[in-house]
Design an enzyme around this catalytic site. Structure first.
Site, PDB file in Angstrom:
ATOM      1  N   ASP A 155       0.847  -1.199   0.000  1.00 54.63           N
ATOM      2  CA  ASP A 155       0.000   0.000   0.000  1.00 54.63           C
ATOM      3  C   ASP A 155       0.870   1.232   0.000  1.00 54.63           C
ATOM      4  OD1 ASP A 155      -2.933  -0.754   0.329  1.00 54.63           O
ATOM      5  OD2 ASP A 155      -2.054  -1.933   1.945  1.00 54.63           O
ATOM      6  N   MET A 170     -10.342  -3.087   5.209  1.00 55.39           N
ATOM      7  CA  MET A 170      -9.594  -1.925   4.748  1.00 55.39           C
ATOM      8  C   MET A 170     -10.525  -0.813   4.283  1.00 55.39           C
ATOM      9  SD  MET A 170      -6.737  -1.617   1.743  1.00 55.39           S
ATOM     10  CE  MET A 170      -5.965  -0.035   1.383  1.00 55.39           C
ATOM     11  N   MET A 183     -13.227 -14.779   9.844  1.00 55.60           N
ATOM     12  CA  MET A 183     -13.082 -16.226   9.703  1.00 55.60           C
ATOM     13  C   MET A 183     -11.853 -16.549   8.870  1.00 55.60           C
ATOM     14  SD  MET A 183     -16.222 -16.975   6.972  1.00 55.60           S
ATOM     15  CE  MET A 183     -17.479 -16.144   7.965  1.00 55.60           C
ATOM     16  N   GLN A 218     -10.598 -11.417  -6.046  1.00 58.64           N
ATOM     17  CA  GLN A 218     -11.348 -12.644  -5.798  1.00 58.64           C
ATOM     18  C   GLN A 218     -12.721 -12.598  -6.458  1.00 58.64           C
ATOM     19  OE1 GLN A 218     -10.575 -14.660  -1.732  1.00 58.64           O
ATOM     20  NE2 GLN A 218     -10.411 -12.472  -1.327  1.00 58.64           N
TER      21      GLN A 218
END
Length: 370
Positions: free
Chosen positions: A143, A217, A259, A296
């Site tokens: 970043d 984020m 998770m 993703q």
């Protein structure tokens, strides 16, 4: 080859980001260590994803063949956000550097390659050069420092030491303008593990329309305040945002605790649409290339909703202006009506990413193109 990664992440945390996949590949080359810094009692007051690992702090551990250490101090240096506090900020950083953890010192001395991830890691560059001047030094720009709001001390240090490193590897060419020198800059984008497809079944959803958001984020809860009321027929699933359910959310919003990465995959693959709810229209443009959640969504062929600034050249992304209900309405409606398209871009494997990190000058595709 012995490698060391210095970062504010922990290899044992549930949240998986690029440094976790990189470390997993580095261990194939030889002993790999993962040193997690900037953690203290102050971290207990924030939504630090490492809080669940607190019991493991200040102990050397081993996870899946990677040496791990979470350095916990009473207080860690941080961005005070006020100019008049600069002397305090500088004092905290200098004390932190001048009193390095003995494990960090030991690992630095016995390492061939050291990767400094964007954040405070570059403050240890001079320590590395003093203890192990022959070690190869690589800066991994996950970043931009302005985006993650690091302290001025860190920005000033990176401006000084960045040009001295063997390589600065940018995850997007759009970061180039923020680098102190381009002579040692290369582009090494995020990789992707296509085997995630094997872990993305069965569907965790019942009938109906489901929208999913993963990660914390720049998370904007207001998006869901607005969207949940505009689309009562859609169930919005928020995973690992670092906050509780807000009373302003509609009843069709479900907030899931953080998770393990593999468990998030069925939620992504079987969703109707994906959401990247960054909280500002002025999010950095490089997120169009580096956002792991958007990568993703693209892989699993999900139409995605995100701020206009990170739509990029993806026809499967639908942009909106944060806080603007009308644009959110158009974006979500557009995504819900869109077909599932094949992935818009092909991504390197993580093994290919690490090959380029270790020797970026050996590859044509790492060169910065102006």
């Amino acid at each position: 080859m012995r490698s060391l990664m210095i970062t504010a992440h922990d290899y044992r945390s549930r949240r998986r980001v690029n440094v976790h996949f990189i470390a997993a590949e580095l261990k194939k080359y030889g002993p790999t260590s993962f040193f997690s810094c900037q953690y203290s009692f102050l971290s207990q007051l924030k939504s630090d994803p490492r809080k669940s690992l607190n019991r493991l702090a200040n102990k050397v551990g081993l996870r899946d063949g990677v040496n791990c250490f979470l350095w916990k101090t009473f207080i860690h240096p941080f961005n005070t956000r006020h100019n008049f506090c600069a002397p305090i900020e500088n004092f905290l950083f200098k004390r932190y550097i001048n009193n390095p953890n003995p494990i960090l010192v030991e690992w630095i001395k016995n390492t061939d390659v050291i990767i400094f991830e964007s954040g405070i890691a570059p403050i240890f560059f001079d320590l590395v050069k003093r203890l192990n001047p022959k070690a190869k030094t690589i800066y991994l720009a996950s970043d931009d420092l302005e985006t993650i709001n690091v302290a001025s001390y860190v920005k000033n240090t990176f401006a000084e030491v960045g040009p001295k490193m063997d390589a600065i590897c940018l995850t997007s060419s759009l970061m180039a303008d923020e680098m102190p020198d381009l002579k040692n800059c290369y582009v090494v984008p995020h990789g992707f593990d296509s085997s995630v497809q094997d872990h993305a079944n069965p569907s965790p959803y019942g009938p109906g329309l489901h929208a999913v958001s993963v990660g914390s984020m720049l998370f904007d809860p207001d998006f869901f305040v607005i969207a949940s009321k505009l689309f009562p027929e859609v169930t919005f699933h928020i995973i690992g945002c670092g906050m509780e359910v807000l009373p302003e959310f509609g009843k069709n919003v479900i907030v899931h605790v953080e998770m393990p990465h593999l468990l998030t995959l069925p939620y992504i693959k079987h969703a109707t649409i994906g959401i990247a709810p960054y909280r500002s229209e002025n999010v950095p443009r490089y997120l169009s290339d580096t956002s792991m959640k958007l990568i993703q969504y693209d892989f699993f062929q999900l139409p995605a909703v995100c701020p206009n600034g990170v739509v990029g050249d993806y026809v499967s992304r639908f942009g909106y202006t944060p806080g603007d209900a009308e644009s959110i309405l158009r974006a979500v409606r557009g995504a819900l009506e869109a077909p599932r398209l094949p992935p818009q871009k092909l991504h390197l494997s993580w093994s290919e990413v690490v090959e380029r990190l270790l020797a970026p000058d050996k590859f044509l595709d790492t060169r910065l193109v102006s």
